[in-house]
Design a protein around this motif. Structure first.
Motif, PDB file in Angstrom:
ATOM      1  N   GLY A 243       0.804  -1.229   0.000  1.00  0.00           N
ATOM      2  CA  GLY A 243       0.000   0.000   0.000  1.00  0.00           C
ATOM      3  C   GLY A 243       0.833   1.272   0.000  1.00  0.00           C
ATOM      4  N   THR A 244       2.170   1.131  -0.028  1.00  0.00           N
ATOM      5  CA  THR A 244       3.028   2.321  -0.001  1.00  0.00           C
ATOM      6  C   THR A 244       3.835   2.370  -1.287  1.00  0.00           C
ATOM      7  N   GLY A 245       3.686   3.461  -2.034  1.00  0.00           N
ATOM      8  CA  GLY A 245       4.359   3.571  -3.330  1.00  0.00           C
ATOM      9  C   GLY A 245       5.803   4.007  -3.168  1.00  0.00           C
ATOM     10  N   GLY A 246       6.635   3.554  -4.107  1.00  0.00           N
ATOM     11  CA  GLY A 246       8.029   3.987  -4.096  1.00  0.00           C
ATOM     12  C   GLY A 246       8.922   2.926  -4.693  1.00  0.00           C
ATOM     13  N   LYS A 389       0.440   6.881 -11.979  1.00  0.00           N
ATOM     14  CA  LYS A 389       0.464   7.267 -10.557  1.00  0.00           C
ATOM     15  C   LYS A 389      -0.908   7.071  -9.885  1.00  0.00           C
ATOM     16  N   PRO A 390      -2.034   7.520 -10.498  1.00  0.00           N
ATOM     17  CA  PRO A 390      -3.312   7.278  -9.831  1.00  0.00           C
ATOM     18  C   PRO A 390      -3.622   5.795  -9.633  1.00  0.00           C
ATOM     19  N   LEU A 391      -3.231   4.942 -10.602  1.00  0.00           N
ATOM     20  CA  LEU A 391      -3.489   3.498 -10.442  1.00  0.00           C
ATOM     21  C   LEU A 391      -2.661   2.930  -9.301  1.00  0.00           C
ATOM     22  N   TRP A 392      -1.421   3.359  -9.205  1.00  0.00           N
ATOM     23  CA  TRP A 392      -0.526   2.889  -8.131  1.00  0.00           C
ATOM     24  C   TRP A 392      -1.103   3.303  -6.768  1.00  0.00           C
ATOM     25  N   SER A 393      -1.561   4.569  -6.684  1.00  0.00           N
ATOM     26  CA  SER A 393      -2.099   5.061  -5.401  1.00  0.00           C
ATOM     27  C   SER A 393      -3.373   4.304  -5.012  1.00  0.00           C
ATOM     28  N   GLY A 400      -1.622  -2.101  -9.143  1.00  0.00           N
ATOM     29  CA  GLY A 400      -1.568  -0.745  -9.698  1.00  0.00           C
ATOM     30  C   GLY A 400      -0.470  -0.599 -10.733  1.00  0.00           C
ATOM     31  N   VAL A 401       0.718  -1.143 -10.424  1.00  0.00           N
ATOM     32  CA  VAL A 401       1.828  -1.005 -11.369  1.00  0.00           C
ATOM     33  C   VAL A 401       1.571  -1.862 -12.609  1.00  0.00           C
ATOM     34  N   ALA A 402       0.985  -3.064 -12.396  1.00  0.00           N
ATOM     35  CA  ALA A 402       0.698  -3.933 -13.551  1.00  0.00           C
ATOM     36  C   ALA A 402      -0.315  -3.255 -14.480  1.00  0.00           C
ATOM     37  N   LEU A 403      -1.391  -2.726 -13.903  1.00  0.00           N
ATOM     38  CA  LEU A 403      -2.399  -2.058 -14.746  1.00  0.00           C
ATOM     39  C   LEU A 403      -1.835  -0.776 -15.370  1.00  0.00           C
ATOM     40  N   GLY A 404      -1.001  -0.079 -14.585  1.00  0.00           N
ATOM     41  CA  GLY A 404      -0.348   1.129 -15.111  1.00  0.00           C
ATOM     42  C   GLY A 404       0.507   0.785 -16.315  1.00  0.00           C
ATOM     43  N   GLY A 405       1.179  -0.389 -16.252  1.00  0.00           N
ATOM     44  CA  GLY A 405       2.004  -0.830 -17.380  1.00  0.00           C
ATOM     45  C   GLY A 405       1.148  -1.078 -18.615  1.00  0.00           C
ATOM     46  N   VAL A 406      -0.006  -1.739 -18.395  1.00  0.00           N
ATOM     47  CA  VAL A 406      -0.905  -2.009 -19.531  1.00  0.00           C
ATOM     48  C   VAL A 406      -1.388  -0.679 -20.127  1.00  0.00           C
TER      49      VAL A 406
END
Ligand SMILES: Cc1cc2nc3c(=O)[nH]c(=O)nc-3n(C[C@H](O)[C@H](O)[C@H](O)COP(=O)(O)OP(=O)(O)OC[C@H]3O[C@@H](n4cnc5c(N)ncnc54)[C@H](O)[C@@H]3O)c2cc1C
Ligand code: SF4
Length: 550
Positions: A243-246, A389-393, A400-406
C-alpha cells in the motif's frame, strides 16, 4: 526597527529575472541569450554555487541538451556514461524477480540515455550561460515576489544579518530588488515563491492536486570488481508494503561511482513510516548489498520530486511571469525523469518571452507558452503515463503497477481504456491517526552499510548561519502539539531526512525542537505536515547543503 523604518532596497532592472539555477532556469537563460543576445538576463540561486542544491538520480534523456546545445557531445560536457544495461526488479524480503525488458513499455527503455551528476550538468550549463552574458548570482535566495499593478515585476533577495529573535546584527544589509519585464520561476519541486503564486493567482483551481515523493540518495565510490559502468537498475516492492508507493534506483557511472537512492511517495498513510530508515533497510537486500562491500559512502542528501504529472500541472502563466521545470511539475514518474522536461519547458518559455519583448510587451501573460506545452514533447511525454500514478495510489504496488504498465502500453499505441484518472486528495491529507496504525521497528545502523541521520547529514556539507530566524515557520504551535504530536505521533521526526524535527519530553511536556541548521532543503515538511502548518521559507542566502556532485 519596523519594516517601514528600514532603508530602501537598491534595485536593478533587467529584461528577465530567473529564480533558480537548475536545469529549467539555466536552459531558459541560455535560450533567451541564444535567441536575442542583447536581452539582459539574471539568474538568482540560493545555493552557495550553481549545483550546490541540485540532487537528482540521474539518468537523463538527452533531448533537452540536444535541443539547447547541439554541440554538447563535442564539448567536455560532464555527460560521459551512456546507459549500457537496464534492469528492473520486484523485490521480496530476500529474493528478487527481474522483469524482462520486453514487458516494459518502450517509453521506459533507458538505452540512448546517460548517467550523470545533475549538479555537474548544471555547473556546465552555468558556464555556458555566463559565456553568453547571463549574470548568475549564487548565494542569493529570492525571498519575496515584487508586484506592480497586480503584475509580477521581479523578486527581492532576502535581507542579511537578522538575528534569531529578529534583531539586526552589526552586518545587517537589505536585500536587493531585481526588477524585470518577465520573471521565470524555476525553483524546482515545491518552490516556496511558486507555491505562493499558485495560490495567489489560483493557478491550480481546476487541476488535480499536485502529488509528491521524497527521494533520498547516497553517492558511493565502489571497488573496481563491484563497478559496472552504465548499469541502471530500478526496484519496487520490499521494504515497502503493497500500500506504499516507491522504489529504488542504482546507477553506476564516472570513476567507480554508484548513485543509490530510494523514493517514497508522500501519500503514504502510516505516520510511523520513516523514508530514511526504509532507504537504509533497502541497501541490506541481497540483490544490492554486495555492491557496497569495500566501498565508501561519499555524499548524502534528499529532495522532494513532483509526481502529479499531466493532471496536476497548474496554469503556467500569470501577469509578468511563468512557472518552468519542476516548479510546474513536469516530472515523468514511471520514467523517473524530469530534467529533460525542465530544460524543454525553460526553452519554451524563453521563446515566448523573446516574442513578447520583440512586440514591446511587458508584465503580461505569456499565453503562447501556456498554449504550447501540452502539444509539445513535454505534453506527449506526460500524457502517455498520466494514469500510472493514480493506479498505483488506488490499487497498490502489485495490481496498480501492472495495470499502469498495460495503460502505458495502450497509450503508446495511441489509446487508453481508462481516460484520465484523478489523483484524489493531496498528500498531506493521507496520513492516518497513529492510533489506527502499527508502529514500525527499524534495525539499528551498522555504520558500514547503513547509517544514522546525523552522520548522513554531515556528508551533505549542510551549513546555515546559526543566528538567524528559523526558516521552518510553524504557523500555530498549539496545533502542532494537539494534532501533529497527539494525533499523528510526531511524523516530522520520521519523514524529515535530516533530523530537523524532534519532540523532546521536558517534565512530562513534549516540546517541539527544530534543528533548522540541519535542513537539506528537501521541502518534505512543507508538503507532508498533516495540517499544512509548516511553511518552508528560504534561510539567509547560501545556507543549505553543499552537494559536490549530486
Ligand atoms: C531523488 C531524485 C531522483 C531523480 N532522478 C532523475 C533522473 O534519473 N533523471 C531525471 O531526468 N530526473 C530525475 N529527477 C528529477 C529531476 O531532478 C528534476 O526534474 C529536475 O532537477 C528539475 O529541474 P528544475 O530546474 O525544475 O529544478 P531543480 O533541479 O530543483 O533546481 C531548482 C534550483 O532553484 C534553486 N532555488 C529554489 N528556490 C529558490 C529561490 N527562492 N531563490 C533562489 N534559488 C532558488 C534551487 O536551489 C535549485 O538550484 C530526480 C529527482 C529526485 C529528487
Ligand atoms: S526541515 Fe523540511 S525541508 Fe528541511 S530537510 Fe527536513 S523535511 Fe526537508
Amino acid at each position: 526597527m519596523s519594516a517601514t523604518d528600514l532603508p530602501a532596497r537598491e534595485a536593478m532592472e533587467f529584461d528577465v529575472v530567473v529564480v533558480g539555477a537548475g536545469p529549467a532556469g539555466l536552459a531558459a537563460a541560455i535560450k533567451l541569450k541564444q535567441l536575442k543576445p542583447d536581452i539582459s538576463v539574471v539568474v538568482v540561486e540560493k545555493g552557495s554555487e550553481v549545483g550546490a542544491h541540485i540532487l537528482s538520480g540521474a539518468v537523463i534523456d538527452p533531448i533537452g541538451l540536444d535541443n539547447l546545445i547541439p554541440e554538447w557531445r563535442d564539448d567536455d560536457a560532464p555527460v560521459r556514461t551512456p546507459v549500457s544495461s537496464d534492469r528492473f526488479y520486484v523485490l521480496g524480503p530476500s529474493g528478487a524477480v527481474r522483469l524482462p525488458n520486453f514487458l516494459l513499455p518502450p517509453l521506459m527503455n533507458n538505452h540512448g540515455n546517460f548517467v550523470v551528476s545533475l549538479g555537474d550538468v548544471c555547473r556546465y550549463l552555468g558556464q555556458k550561460a555566463e559565456a553568453l552574458g547571463v549574470e548568475i548570482y549564487p548565494g542569493f535566495a529570492a525571498a519575496e515576489v515584487l508586484f506592480e499593478n497586480e503584475a509580477v515585476a521581479g523578486v527581492a533577495t532576502g535581507d542579511m544579518g537578522i538575528g534569531k529573535n529578529g534583531h539586526h546584527k552589526s552586518g545587517f544589509a537589505r536585500g536587493m530588488e531585481l526588477r524585470a519585464k518577465y520573471t521565470l520561476f524555476a525553483e524546482g519541486a515545491r518552490g516556496n515563491l511558486s507555491k505562493a503564486l499558485i495560490g495567489q493567482f489560483g493557478l491550480s483551481q481546476d487541476r488535480q492536486p499536485q502529488k509528491f515523493g521524497i527521494g533520498l540518495k547516497e553517492l558511493w565510490q565502489v571497488t573496481p570488481e563491484n563497478f559496472h559502468g552504465g548499469l541502471v537498475q530500478h526496484t519496487m516492492g520490499w521494504p515497502l508494503d503493497n500500500g506504499t508507493g516507491g522504489g529504488s534506483f542504482l546507477y553506476h557511472f564516472g570513476d567507480h561511482l554508484v548513485s543509490v537512492g530510494f523514493v517514497v511517495h508522500l501519500n503514504y498513510r502510516n505516520p510511523y513510516l520513516s523514508p530514511f530508515e526504509e532507504f537504509q533497510r533497502f541497501k541490506t537486500h541481497p540483490l544490492v548489498r554486495g555492491t557496497f562491500a569495500g566501498g565508501k559512502r561519499i555524499c548524502y542528501g534528499a529532495r522532494a520530486l513532483t509526481e502529479g504529472g499531466w493532471q496536476s500541472v497548474p496554469k503556467l502563466v500569470f501577469p509578468g511571469g511563468a512557472l518552468i521545470g519542476c516548479a510546474a511539475g513536469f516530472m515523468n514518474v514511471p520514467r523517473i525523469k524530469g530534467s529533460h522536461n525542465a530544460m524543454l519547458s525553460g526553452m519554451l518559455a524563453a521563446e515566448s518571452v523573446v516574442k513578447a519583448l520583440a512586440a514591446g510587451r511587458a508584465h503580461d501573460e505569456l499565453l503562447d507558452y501556456e498554449a504550447a506545452w501540452r502539444s509539445s514533447p513535454i505534453g506527449r511525454d506526460l500524457w502517455r503515463v498520466r494514469n500510472a500514478k493514480p493506479l498505483w495510489s488506488k490499487l497498490g504496488t502489485v495490481l496498480g503497477v501492472a495495470l499502469g504498465g498495460v495503460d502505458m502500453w495502450t497509450n503508446t499505441l495511441g489509446f487508453s481504456l481508462l481516460g484520465t484518472l484523478r489523483h484524489g486528495k493531496p498528500d498531506f491529507a493521507s496520513l492516518r491517526p497513529a492510533a489506527d496504525c502499527n508502529p514500525i521497528t527499524y534495525p539499528k545502523p551498522d555504520g558500514k552499510l547503513t547509517f544514522d541521520r546525523l552522520s548522513s547529514v554531515y556528508l551533505s556539507n549542510t551549513n546555515h548561519e546559526e543566528d538567524q530566524p528559523v526558516h521552518l515557520v510553524v504557523r500555530d504551535n498549539a496545533l502542532q502539539k494537539s494534532s501533529e504530536y497527539d494525533v499523528y505521533a510526531g511524523p516530522s521526526a520520521r519523514y524529515c531526512p535530516a533530523g530537523v524535527y524532534e519532540w523532546v519530553e521536558e517534565g512530562g511536556n513534549p516540546r517541539y525542537v527544530i534543528n533548522a541548521q540541519n535542513c537539506v532543503h528537501c521541502k518534505t515538511c512543507d508538503i507532508k505536515d498533516p495540517n499544512q502548518n509548516i511553511n518552508w521559507v528560504p534561510p539567509e542566502g547560501a545556507g543549505g547543503p553543499n552537494y559536490p556532485n549530486m
